[in-house]
Design an enzyme around this catalytic site. Structure first.
Site, PDB file in Angstrom:
ATOM      1  N   ASN A   8       1.134  -1.259   0.307  1.00 59.36           N
ATOM      2  CA  ASN A   8       0.123   0.062  -0.359  1.00 59.36           C
ATOM      3  C   ASN A   8       0.903   0.832   0.313  1.00 59.36           C
ATOM      4  O   ASN A   8       1.936   1.865   1.117  1.00 59.36           O
ATOM      5  CB  ASN A   8      -0.919  -0.010   1.578  1.00 59.36           C
ATOM      6  CG  ASN A   8      -1.657   1.546   1.245  1.00 59.36           C
ATOM      7  OD1 ASN A   8      -1.780   1.831   0.502  1.00 59.36           O
ATOM      8  ND2 ASN A   8      -2.796   0.573   1.899  1.00 59.36           N
ATOM      9  N   ARG A  91      -2.812  -1.822  -3.450  1.00 59.96           N
ATOM     10  CA  ARG A  91      -4.331  -1.491  -3.124  1.00 59.96           C
ATOM     11  C   ARG A  91      -3.559   0.126  -4.379  1.00 59.96           C
ATOM     12  O   ARG A  91      -3.220   0.428  -3.914  1.00 59.96           O
ATOM     13  CB  ARG A  91      -4.038  -0.440  -1.803  1.00 59.96           C
ATOM     14  CG  ARG A  91      -5.173   0.203  -1.633  1.00 59.96           C
ATOM     15  CD  ARG A  91      -4.871   1.513  -0.638  1.00 59.96           C
ATOM     16  NE  ARG A  91      -5.865   2.364  -0.540  1.00 59.96           N
ATOM     17  CZ  ARG A  91      -5.623   3.412   0.476  1.00 59.96           C
ATOM     18  NH1 ARG A  91      -4.662   4.100   0.380  1.00 59.96           N
ATOM     19  NH2 ARG A  91      -6.735   4.446   0.424  1.00 59.96           N
ATOM     20  N   HIS A 179     -12.689   4.008  -0.424  1.00 58.95           N
ATOM     21  CA  HIS A 179     -12.413   3.136   0.291  1.00 58.95           C
ATOM     22  C   HIS A 179     -13.186   1.954   0.973  1.00 58.95           C
ATOM     23  O   HIS A 179     -13.864   1.205   1.789  1.00 58.95           O
ATOM     24  CB  HIS A 179     -12.628   3.801   1.551  1.00 58.95           C
ATOM     25  CG  HIS A 179     -12.023   5.242   2.298  1.00 58.95           C
ATOM     26  ND1 HIS A 179     -12.425   6.303   2.634  1.00 58.95           N
ATOM     27  CD2 HIS A 179     -10.669   4.933   3.035  1.00 58.95           C
ATOM     28  CE1 HIS A 179     -11.745   7.588   2.728  1.00 58.95           C
ATOM     29  NE2 HIS A 179     -10.038   6.749   2.513  1.00 58.95           N
ATOM     30  N   ARG A 239      -8.490  17.724   2.385  1.00 60.46           N
ATOM     31  CA  ARG A 239      -8.829  17.890   1.587  1.00 60.46           C
ATOM     32  C   ARG A 239     -10.266  17.973   1.973  1.00 60.46           C
ATOM     33  O   ARG A 239     -10.782  18.290   3.284  1.00 60.46           O
ATOM     34  CB  ARG A 239      -9.502  16.333   0.903  1.00 60.46           C
ATOM     35  CG  ARG A 239      -8.121  15.901   0.202  1.00 60.46           C
ATOM     36  CD  ARG A 239      -8.651  14.382  -0.335  1.00 60.46           C
ATOM     37  NE  ARG A 239      -7.658  13.563   0.686  1.00 60.46           N
ATOM     38  CZ  ARG A 239      -7.675  12.235   0.539  1.00 60.46           C
ATOM     39  NH1 ARG A 239      -8.642  11.615  -0.101  1.00 60.46           N
ATOM     40  NH2 ARG A 239      -7.597  11.049   1.166  1.00 60.46           N
ATOM     41  N   GLU A 377      -7.548  -3.356   5.804  1.00 61.09           N
ATOM     42  CA  GLU A 377      -7.713  -3.595   4.577  1.00 61.09           C
ATOM     43  C   GLU A 377      -6.556  -4.242   3.224  1.00 61.09           C
ATOM     44  O   GLU A 377      -6.598  -5.240   2.547  1.00 61.09           O
ATOM     45  CB  GLU A 377      -7.059  -1.823   3.107  1.00 61.09           C
ATOM     46  CG  GLU A 377      -8.262  -0.658   3.866  1.00 61.09           C
ATOM     47  CD  GLU A 377      -8.115   0.798   3.674  1.00 61.09           C
ATOM     48  OE1 GLU A 377      -8.516   1.055   2.598  1.00 61.09           O
ATOM     49  OE2 GLU A 377      -7.154   0.638   4.568  1.00 61.09           O
TER      50      GLU A 377
END
Length: 391
Positions: A8, A91, A179, A239, A377
């Site tokens: 990742n 990922r 996500h 963000r 994840e």
């Protein structure tokens, strides 16, 4: 041992894990990361039992960027030995309109994924960097791209389109949601943690430096707060979240900003960082006495609960609300404030359970279950990679 390496890669960190394959089952052997890339590089790794395998600092000259970090980690893993690499799972944030499930990577797939770099400029180029290097070093090792967008691809067109001429949707301008690897893991995990709720109406709040919420019905994604890019929805570390597109037009026309300047602003200088003037890290804001820190937290809570209401409407009611990811799993003060604002839906917090970090943090008389479920994840990536190897 046969193993899968999960990677990742971000702009300032490279996370990795190794899973042993044993009779079709996966067991985590180690996890690690190289963080502080370009500033204070540090490689850390632990075995599955938590014991330390590595904790080494590097100079900026040694690890100035992500490719250098990849090379260092690769060398360290080769020196470690003891496993036979069957595949590498990555990922990849954006699968665009082409990929609704994980896929084995070849030159054509890689080229297609590279065309989505503009849709996820903070993530996609970094996600692809280790893939490119591995393809150059040893193309015989299978690589698998696992997408953050794939879990949301079952939405009906009317839910995922924007009110633009249909031609834009056909060329890929649509709501993708992100996500997804986290949400897919939580949907599966709920079958063990709360089987009576797993098939119901659930909102999962993935609250971290990147933040979003997903509405699940019967374990499937119904809607998500993020859209065409990972800028939409909730305010995040750097963000802004949901933004009137007229603001972007204003930045172009009235402020004379270039596309690159606007992109840098929206991806790197907004959100909690921009609002607070203190930090993009919720831990710093919770510990700060600066007025800007409290203001940023107030805005975050406000927007989280507004979007929760929207998703509850999409579900036609709510049976459970799940907190996950860095802030969701580790900030009881944030959980408490969001839970308080969900009282109109029937949510009632058990304050002691919340402070203790229990799985169930709702009171016995709460009509909405409140849960804290750690995400994984990397395990989801390993599972998807193994499934493609066995296909």
């Amino acid at each position: 041992m046969d193993a899968i390496l999960v990677v990742n890669a971000g702009s300032s960190s490279l996370k990795f894990q190794i899973f042993q394959i044993d009779g079709g089952e996966l067991s985590r052997q180690l996890r690690g990361q190289m963080d502080g890339i370009g500033t204070r590089p540090r490689l850390r790794s632990n075995r599955a039992d938590g014991s330390v395998l590595a904790d080494q600092k590097y100079t900026v000259a040694e690890v100035p960027d992500l490719p250098a970090a990849i090379a260092v980690v690769r060398g360290w893993l080769r020196q470690l030995g003891g496993f036979k690499l069957r595949a590498i799972g990555h990922r990849v944030v954006h699968g665009g309109p082409d990929y609704s499930r994980s896929v084995r990577i070849d030159a054509d797939v890689f080229a297609r994924l590279a065309t989505y770099e503009g849709l996820a400029p903070l993530h996609q180029p970094n996600n692809l960097a280790p893939i490119r290097l591995a393809m150059d070093i040893d193309p015989s090792v299978p690589q698998v791209a696992c997408f953050d967008t794939a879990f949301h691809r079952g939405h009906p067109v009317h839910a995922d389109c924007y009110a633009l001429p249909r031609a834009y949707y056909e060329e890929g301008v649509r709501r993708y949601g992100f996500h997804g690897l986290s949400y897919e893991y939580i949907a599966e995990r709920l079958r063990d943690v709360a089987p009576d709720l797993a098939e119901g109406r659930v909102i999962v709040a993935h609250l971290g430096s990147g933040a979003s919420m997903c509405a699940l019905k019967g374990g499937r994604s119904i809607d998500c707060t993020m859209g065409f890019t990972a800028l939409d929805g909730l305010p995040m570390g750097t963000r802004p979240g949901q933004l009137d597109p007229g603001v972007v037009l204003y930045l172009f026309a009235q402020k004379g900003m270039s596309a690159n300047e606007v992109s840098d602003l929206l991806y790197r200088d907004c959100g909690l960082k921009g609002l607070s003037g203190v930090s993009n890290d919720m831990r710093d804001l919770l510990a700060s006495d600066e007025p800007g820190a409290a203001f940023a937290i107030d805005h975050f809570i406000h927007r989280c609960t507004l979007h929760a209401g929207m998703l509850a409407a999409a579900l036609g009611g709510l049976d459970a609300f799940v907190f996950t990811a860095g802030v969701g799993e580790n900030a009881p003060a944030i959980r408490a404030r969001i839970a308080d604002r969900l009282g109109w839906l029937g949510a009632e917090l058990d304050a002691a359970a919340n402070e203790a970090g229990a799985v169930c943090i709702s009171s016995p008389k709460s009509r909405v279950a409140l849960l804290v479920v750690p995400t994984d994840e990397e395990l989801m990536i390993a599972r998807q990679t193994l499934a493609l190897l066995d296909a």
